[in-house]
Scaffold this motif. Sequence first.
Motif, PDB file in Angstrom:
ATOM      1  N   PRO A 159       1.058  -1.015   0.075  1.00  0.00           N
ATOM      2  CA  PRO A 159      -0.083   0.000   0.012  1.00  0.00           C
ATOM      3  C   PRO A 159       0.796   1.145   0.095  1.00  0.00           C
ATOM      4  N   VAL A 160       0.435   2.116  -0.566  1.00  0.00           N
ATOM      5  CA  VAL A 160       1.168   3.546  -0.743  1.00  0.00           C
ATOM      6  C   VAL A 160       0.011   4.751  -0.218  1.00  0.00           C
ATOM      7  N   SER A 161       0.673   5.910   0.051  1.00  0.00           N
ATOM      8  CA  SER A 161      -0.191   7.097   0.258  1.00  0.00           C
ATOM      9  C   SER A 161       0.181   8.281  -0.440  1.00  0.00           C
ATOM     10  N   MET A 162      -0.649   8.986  -0.995  1.00  0.00           N
ATOM     11  CA  MET A 162      -0.355  10.284  -1.788  1.00  0.00           C
ATOM     12  C   MET A 162      -0.432  11.569  -0.702  1.00  0.00           C
ATOM     13  N   VAL A 163       0.427  12.308  -0.861  1.00  0.00           N
ATOM     14  CA  VAL A 163       0.645  13.504   0.095  1.00  0.00           C
ATOM     15  C   VAL A 163       0.819  14.725  -1.112  1.00  0.00           C
ATOM     16  N   LEU A 164       0.537  15.864  -0.421  1.00  0.00           N
ATOM     17  CA  LEU A 164       0.844  17.059  -1.366  1.00  0.00           C
ATOM     18  C   LEU A 164       2.481  17.348  -1.572  1.00  0.00           C
ATOM     19  N   ALA A 165       2.781  17.724  -2.778  1.00  0.00           N
ATOM     20  CA  ALA A 165       4.249  18.233  -3.036  1.00  0.00           C
ATOM     21  C   ALA A 165       4.571  19.295  -2.513  1.00  0.00           C
ATOM     22  N   LYS A 166       5.753  19.461  -1.969  1.00  0.00           N
ATOM     23  CA  LYS A 166       6.526  20.763  -1.523  1.00  0.00           C
ATOM     24  C   LYS A 166       6.525  21.963  -2.606  1.00  0.00           C
ATOM     25  N   SER A 167       6.683  21.307  -3.690  1.00  0.00           N
ATOM     26  CA  SER A 167       6.838  22.308  -4.816  1.00  0.00           C
ATOM     27  C   SER A 167       6.514  21.657  -6.295  1.00  0.00           C
ATOM     28  N   PRO A 168       5.981  22.560  -7.157  1.00  0.00           N
ATOM     29  CA  PRO A 168       5.400  22.039  -8.452  1.00  0.00           C
ATOM     30  C   PRO A 168       6.019  21.076  -8.996  1.00  0.00           C
ATOM     31  N   PHE A 199       0.911  16.372  -6.416  1.00  0.00           N
ATOM     32  CA  PHE A 199       1.069  15.300  -5.289  1.00  0.00           C
ATOM     33  C   PHE A 199       2.175  14.248  -5.628  1.00  0.00           C
ATOM     34  N   GLU A 200       2.667  13.473  -4.581  1.00  0.00           N
ATOM     35  CA  GLU A 200       3.881  12.775  -4.567  1.00  0.00           C
ATOM     36  C   GLU A 200       3.552  11.558  -3.858  1.00  0.00           C
ATOM     37  N   ILE A 201       4.046  10.436  -4.277  1.00  0.00           N
ATOM     38  CA  ILE A 201       3.877   9.041  -3.770  1.00  0.00           C
ATOM     39  C   ILE A 201       5.314   8.526  -3.644  1.00  0.00           C
ATOM     40  N   GLN A 202       5.706   7.827  -2.510  1.00  0.00           N
ATOM     41  CA  GLN A 202       6.889   7.335  -2.272  1.00  0.00           C
ATOM     42  C   GLN A 202       6.633   5.919  -1.563  1.00  0.00           C
ATOM     43  N   LYS A 230       9.543   6.449  -6.756  1.00  0.00           N
ATOM     44  CA  LYS A 230       8.982   7.746  -6.491  1.00  0.00           C
ATOM     45  C   LYS A 230       8.213   8.191  -7.594  1.00  0.00           C
ATOM     46  N   MET A 231       6.843   8.755  -7.207  1.00  0.00           N
ATOM     47  CA  MET A 231       6.037   9.052  -8.335  1.00  0.00           C
ATOM     48  C   MET A 231       5.558  10.454  -7.934  1.00  0.00           C
ATOM     49  N   LYS A 232       5.440  11.129  -9.346  1.00  0.00           N
ATOM     50  CA  LYS A 232       4.711  12.509  -9.205  1.00  0.00           C
ATOM     51  C   LYS A 232       3.306  12.424  -9.911  1.00  0.00           C
ATOM     52  N   ILE A 233       2.391  13.025  -9.311  1.00  0.00           N
ATOM     53  CA  ILE A 233       1.001  12.864  -9.778  1.00  0.00           C
ATOM     54  C   ILE A 233       0.237  14.139  -9.813  1.00  0.00           C
ATOM     55  N   ILE A 234      -0.327  14.647 -10.733  1.00  0.00           N
ATOM     56  CA  ILE A 234      -1.141  16.004 -10.924  1.00  0.00           C
ATOM     57  C   ILE A 234      -2.475  15.837 -11.053  1.00  0.00           C
ATOM     58  N   CYS A 235      -3.480  16.509 -10.290  1.00  0.00           N
ATOM     59  CA  CYS A 235      -4.856  16.448 -10.339  1.00  0.00           C
ATOM     60  C   CYS A 235      -5.318  17.533 -10.913  1.00  0.00           C
ATOM     61  N   LEU A 236      -5.814  17.596 -12.218  1.00  0.00           N
ATOM     62  CA  LEU A 236      -6.323  18.784 -12.879  1.00  0.00           C
ATOM     63  C   LEU A 236      -7.633  19.438 -12.335  1.00  0.00           C
ATOM     64  N   LYS A 237      -7.465  20.659 -11.957  1.00  0.00           N
ATOM     65  CA  LYS A 237      -8.519  21.225 -11.092  1.00  0.00           C
ATOM     66  C   LYS A 237      -8.933  20.583  -9.993  1.00  0.00           C
ATOM     67  N   GLU A 238     -10.324  20.748  -9.709  1.00  0.00           N
ATOM     68  CA  GLU A 238     -10.984  20.167  -8.537  1.00  0.00           C
ATOM     69  C   GLU A 238     -11.613  19.029  -9.033  1.00  0.00           C
TER      70      GLU A 238
END
Length: 519
Positions: free
Chosen positions: A454-463, A473-476, A485-493
Motif C-alpha cells: 500500500p502507498v499513500s499520496m501527499v501534497l508536493a512541497k513544490s510544483p 502530489f507525491e507518492i513514495q 518515487k511518483m509525481k501525480i497531478i490532479c487537474l483542477k478540482e
Amino acid sequence: MATGRKQTLLSLGSDGKPARPLPAKEKLTKKRNKRSGKKPPQDLSSFQRCDGSQPGGHMASRNAGVSTVRLSRPAKKSHRASTLYSIQSLPSEILIKILSYLDASSLFCLSHVSKLFCQLANDDIIWHKKYISEFGNSKMWKPNGTDEVVLKLGKVTVQDRPVGYWKRQYFRAIVGHDVYRWRRELQMISPLTGLPSQTQWVLRNLHVSWELTVSDKSGCEHTFEQAQAHYFQSSVVLCWTGDGWPMYSHISTLQLHGMMRRMSLNCPTLQRASWRSLIAKFDMKTQSAQVIGNDGLVKLIHLQPGIIIGIWRGQCSVAFVMVSLHFHRLMEKSLMGSSACPYYDPVEKAPFDDIDPEYGLHGYTLHFVLHNTVTVLMSSSFSQLFCRRTQIYDGLIQLTAISRSNLAQHIPLAGNINLPWKCEALEGTVENCCMMSLTLLDEFRKPFWCVSSPVSMVLAKSPVCYDYDGTHFEIQHQDSDGQVKMKIICLKEQGPFYLVSLTLYVPVYKVNKHFSRDY
C-alpha cells in the motif's frame, strides 16, 4: 404322628393357611413342564405395583386406578455391537483383504474406530499395494534417488522396510505429485508481466487460502480465516474482518500462513488443512507503524511489507486487516514452507559477462500497476530501462520509466486514488491511498525486484511539472530492495489524475550480487 405332622406342614401355604389342592389338570401340566425343562408361567400376584400395593380383584383395581407392573427382562444386545463383534471376529488376513479395496481417506477415517481397525488400517501390506498401484507405473511423476529402487518389487519386499514406511511413502508421493502438477501449470510465462500466467488459476484450483494468527502480549493466540481475496495481474489483496480481535495496543505479533487441503476426507470433523506454511511474521516491537490515511470511521496503519490494519477512530479496537501479496513465488511461499520457518527464494544469479563494461545497468523491464480493492487505476509496462555508469549516485542506480519532461509518456489514471474497505456491517473509502504492484525484470526477463504494498499520496512541497494547472502530489515507497518515487497531478478540482513521473532507485550492492559485478 411324624408323618401326619409332615403332611400338615406341607399342606400349609406361605401365609399359614391351608393351601388349595391343585386340580388334576394343573398337576399334569406341571409334571410335563418339569420333564421338558420349561418354566411355569409366573404368577403376577407376587409382583408389586409402583404404589407398593398388591394386585387385587376388579373392585380394587378400579379404586386404585391404573397401575403398572414392572417385570425384569434380560437386556438385548444392540445390532450394531453384534455386527461389529462379528466383523472383528474375522481373521486378520480377510480383514486386510477387505480394507485393501478402500481409498486412502476411508482408511484414515476407519483408523479412528478402534484399536484393531487402527492397526489394520495402517498395515504395510495395504499401503504397499496402494503405492504400487498409483505410483508404480506413473508417467506423470517419478520419485528421485533411492525411491526408484522401491518400485522394483523383485528386489524389495514389504518386510524389508520399517513399520509405517509405505504409508509415509504414499503420502510423500502425493505431495510430490501435487508439487509437480502445479509447477507444470506455472511453466507458461506471461510476456507482459514476466510471471507465470496461470498463478491465479492454480491458486483457485488448488483451494489455497491464507490464515492470520494474532498473538497478544499475554500470549493468547487468535486465528482468523481469510474472508475475501481480490486478484489482480501480479498480486492478490487479502482481507480479514469480523469480531474477536484483540486491542491494537495489545497485539504482540502477526503471522501469515498459507494453507491447502491436500486430501478431501469424507469425514467432516477431519477436514482440516494438512499443511501450514509461514509466509511472513510481523513483530510489533520492531515494526515501524505509519498512518497512511483515515476517513470518518477508521484509521489505516501501514506495516512493512504490505499489511494494513484498520482501527476504529476514537477507539483502539481493530476493524479489519488487509495484506497485499505479490505473485512472484507465491505458490512456493504458501505451500513449501513450514509452520515456523518460511520458504526462502533460491539464489539465482545472471550469467557471467566480462565483456560488457555496463553489464547489469541496462535492459530492465518494468511492469507497474496501481489499484485498490475494486478497480485497476493504471497498468503499464516499460522496457529498455537503463542507467549510465557515470549516473550512479549515493550507492543507487536510477531507472526512469516516466519522465516529467516528456509529455508523451504521461499516463492518465482510470479513477481517483482511494482505498475502499468493507466490514460485516459498515463500509467506507479512504482517500489518497491505494495499492502498488511492481515487477522489475532483468535483461534475461527474470524477476529482479518484486513488491506489492500500500502507498499513500501527499501534497508536493513544490510544483512537479509546469505544463499542467492543478494540484501536485507525491507518492513514495521504500524498502530494503529499493525506492519508488511518483509525481501525480490532479487537474483542477475533482479532475482526472495524471502520472507524470515514475523513477526507481535500486541499490548498487543488489546489482553487484545479481550480476557478479563491482560497481
